[in-house]
Design a protein around this motif. Structure first.
Motif, PDB file in Angstrom:
ATOM      1  N   GLU A 294      -5.468 -43.607  43.777  1.00 22.85           N
ATOM      2  CA  GLU A 294      -6.033 -44.637  44.637  1.00 22.85           C
ATOM      3  C   GLU A 294      -7.042 -45.451  43.842  1.00 22.85           C
ATOM      4  O   GLU A 294      -7.584 -44.989  42.829  1.00 22.85           O
TER       5      GLU A 294
ATOM      6  N   VAL B  83     -17.569 -40.524  46.297  1.00 19.62           N
ATOM      7  CA  VAL B  83     -17.716 -41.127  44.977  1.00 19.62           C
ATOM      8  C   VAL B  83     -19.177 -41.479  44.775  1.00 19.62           C
ATOM      9  O   VAL B  83     -19.779 -42.190  45.603  1.00 19.62           O
TER      10      VAL B  83
ATOM     11  N   VAL C 270     -10.590 -47.030  43.440  1.00 17.95           N
ATOM     12  CA  VAL C 270     -11.980 -46.901  43.885  1.00 17.95           C
ATOM     13  C   VAL C 270     -12.827 -47.806  42.993  1.00 17.95           C
ATOM     14  O   VAL C 270     -13.098 -47.480  41.826  1.00 17.95           O
TER      15      VAL C 270
ATOM     16  N   ARG D 199     -15.908 -38.860  41.254  1.00 22.75           N
ATOM     17  CA  ARG D 199     -15.638 -38.160  42.505  1.00 22.75           C
ATOM     18  C   ARG D 199     -16.360 -36.815  42.505  1.00 22.75           C
ATOM     19  O   ARG D 199     -16.257 -36.042  41.548  1.00 22.75           O
TER      20      ARG D 199
ATOM     21  N   ARG E 103      -6.088 -39.059  43.971  1.00 19.72           N
ATOM     22  CA  ARG E 103      -6.472 -38.857  45.357  1.00 19.72           C
ATOM     23  C   ARG E 103      -7.053 -37.445  45.510  1.00 19.72           C
ATOM     24  O   ARG E 103      -6.612 -36.510  44.834  1.00 19.72           O
TER      25      ARG E 103
END
Length: 612
Positions: free
Chosen positions: A497, A546, A499, A552, A506
């Motif tokens: 994904e 995040v 970010v 993350r 993910r």
């Protein structure tokens, strides 16, 4: 002189007659068609058939959260290679006066524990008969305890109210063997499973809904399941080489759940097998296994669990029809000491709508061999399959799932290597290494539509998983057994994904990086039986965010460790007493986010059998 000649002639005739008798006797014994039909015991020999030990079924304490993780792991079940050796037939001797042993065809277990936890189990089975068998089994276990205490002046952050569960299972079963070596079987069952979405404390309830616990109805956040099942089976018992065998099973299940959920499931599986000889010396068996799973579900609720945010909620009335078809041809055979299983699995996916209709092909191969006089055993495995996740299967993994949860079929390819070292009958070491590619792997996350943070929704990830495991076993006859097991996992999400400016994997949840256990089992003269188990589960991620640097960060449930004890004292063949204790370290652990466990679970009781 005449008398002497007469005596000599008579003696010679007697000797010749004895020799002829000995020759005839030896000839008769060498004839394979001559058997002793009866063996008459004339001494004080007392023929006895060894007793079958009474069932040692320990009570299973079903905590609101289990002691150890239910890993979302698709284990590879090894197939037992069909025996291809046919021993020569001999005619059995019969012992006169053999008494029939006393049979125990019933079993009653009663127990009670803290947190108001009753336990009852009943088993009944027909006695010895070569043509049929039937019986009934019924179990009930429940708990009605409360977690935490309410606050005196302000809502307590540690009071979760009553955290009950109740499980009842009743089944009738039977089978019959016909004169044509066919086995017919039938099972009829009913299950009732009840729990509550208790994963919110008084502080959360006051902050979100602004009400005290006494003002809400417990029925507003309950979940109940009723399951009716019928199983019918047909199986041929002829396994000779050159003979065609077959087996067929039908399973019908109807799940009726709270909030107007209904799921009807029809399963069929069967196989045809044939024994053959390869190159006139290697024997094998060829199989064709077919399977079908069909699901029809409907959902039309009049209400939903407490705390549901109905803003933008639509489409609550729905129905689905899902199907999964599989064919698995394979061959088992022995070749110069190698045990070989070779085949493939073909699955037609009409389940993962709207992207269904695809055909998947999976390997199905295992090769194994023992070396150094069975001291070393090595196996290489390549397999895969597609498994349907239904409402009925999902709720057994996570009982706090949202009504009308999304279901998908999980596809996985697994490649493994196993090794075992048997130094003696007492010492065994094993290692396992594996790599898996998984699509639609089942996991969970809190459903943000439920403001109390107590209802989960399924999450399906595409992952790769590396698994490394080891085990050690020490067996000192029946007196003491020690088992150590451990596994380490490395996961990578194949989905990404965006970010900010970064492309990241993910997140994935409820997958611990390791687990381990140590089990001690002792048996003192078959009178006192004990099991002591220590279990360890690594930190388990349940959410993520995040940080300011774009990395993350996972939020994790703390490491869990548990100590469980089980002891049984067998007073005699009919009566025994047991004690089972879970979570002896009295930790308030969490398996699911916001769902704390009980501290220390104890159940004591007895088992009784009425002899016939």
């Amino acid at each position: 002189m005449n008398n002497s000649r007469r005596i000599l002639i008579i003696a010679t005739a007697i000797i010749l007659n004895c020799q002829l008798s000995i020759v005839n006797s030896a000839s008769a014994q060498s004839d394979s068609n001559v058997y002793n039909e009866r063996v008459v015991v004339t001494s004080r020999y007392k023929p006895v058939i060894g007793e079958v030990h009474k069932l040692n079924v320990a009570p299973a304490i079903t905590d609101t959260v289990t002691t150890m993780s239910k890993t979302f792991d698709y284990a590879i079940d090894s197939r037992r290679l069909t025996s291809l050796y046919i021993p020569s037939r001999i005619k059995a001797a019969r012992i006169i006066g053999e008494p029939a042993t006393r049979l125990y065809n019933n079993y009653l277990k009663l127990g009670f524990g803290n947190y108001w936890s009753p336990l009852a189990e009943l088993y009944y089975n027909s006695t010895r008969n070569k043509d049929y068998n039937y019986g009934i089994r019924a179990t009930h276990h429940s708990s009605w305890g409360t977690i935490g205490k309410p606050g005196d002046s302000i809502p307590s952050p540690t009071h979760y109210g009553q955290a009950p569960f109740s499980f009842t299972d009743v089944a009738l079963f039977g089978k019959m063997i016909t004169k044509k070596n066919l086995q017919l079987s039938a099972d009829l069952g009913y299950q009732n499973d009840f729990n509550r979405y208790y994963g919110f404390n008084d502080s959360t309830l006051d902050a979100v809904l602004g009400v005290p616990r006494d003002s809400i109805s417990r029925s507003d956040y309950k979940m109940g399941y009723n399951l009716l099942t019928l199983d019918l089976g047909l199986k041929t018992l002829n396994t000779d080489v050159g003979a065609l065998g077959y087996e067929a099973n039908i399973n019908v299940a109807d799940l009726i759940a709270s909030y107007n959920q209904n799921e009807f499931n029809l399963n069929f599986d069967g196989n045809i097998h044939y024994g053959f000889t390869l190159a006139k010396q290697y024997k094998g068996v060829a199989y064709l296994h077919l399977a079908y799973s069909g699901y029809a579900s409907s959902f039309a609720p009049l209400s939903l669990p407490l705390g549901i945010d109905t803003t933008g909620l639509s489409g609550t009335h729905c129905s689905n029809y899902l199907n999964l078809y599989k064919a698995n041809p394979y061959i088992d055979f022995l070749f110069q000491g190698f045990q070989i299983h070779a085949g493939t699995t073909i699955a037609l996916d009409a389940y993962n709508l709207p992207n269904g209709g695809k055909v998947h092909v999976y390997p199905d191969a295992t090769i194994s061999k023992t070396f150094l006089h069975d001291i070393v055993h090595v196996a290489l495995i390549s397999t895969g399959n597609m498994d349907a996740n239904s409402w009925n299967t999902i709720r057994t993994v996570n009982p706090y799932i949202a009504p009308n949860a999304e279901v998908r079929a999980t596809s996985h390819y697994d490649f493994m290597a196993k090794g075992r070292l048997s130094l003696s009958k007492k010492l065994n070491f094993g290692v396992t290494g594996g790599y898996s590619i998984i699509d639609n792997d089942l996991s969970f996350r809190l459903d943000n539509r439920y403001t109390l943070g107590n209802v989960f929704t399924p999450v399906y990830d595409s992952l790769t998983r590396i698994k490394v495991g080891a085990d050690f076993q020490f067996i000192n006859d029946e007196m003491l057994q020690v088992e150590l097991r451990g596994n380490y996992y490395i996961y990578h999400n194949r989905s990404t994904e965006k970010v900010g400016d970064k492309t990241m994997e993910r997140p994935f949840y409820y997958r611990s990086p390791f687990d381990a256990s140590v089990l001690f089992t002792t048996n003192y003269h078959d009178k006192i039986i004990g099991h002591l188990e220590f279990q360890l589960l690594g930190k388990t991620p349940y959410d993520s965010f995040v940080d300011t640097e774009g990395n993350r960060v996972y939020e994790c449930l703390p490491m869990r460790y548990g100590l469980n004890l089980e002891v049984e004292y067998r007073h005699n063949k009919a009566l025994s007493f047991f004690l089972k204790a879970d979570n002896l370290l009295f930790q308030r652990y969490f398996y699911w986010q916001n769902y704390p466990s009980y501290r220390g679970l104890f159940i004591a009781g007895l088992t009784y059998t009425i002899p016939n």
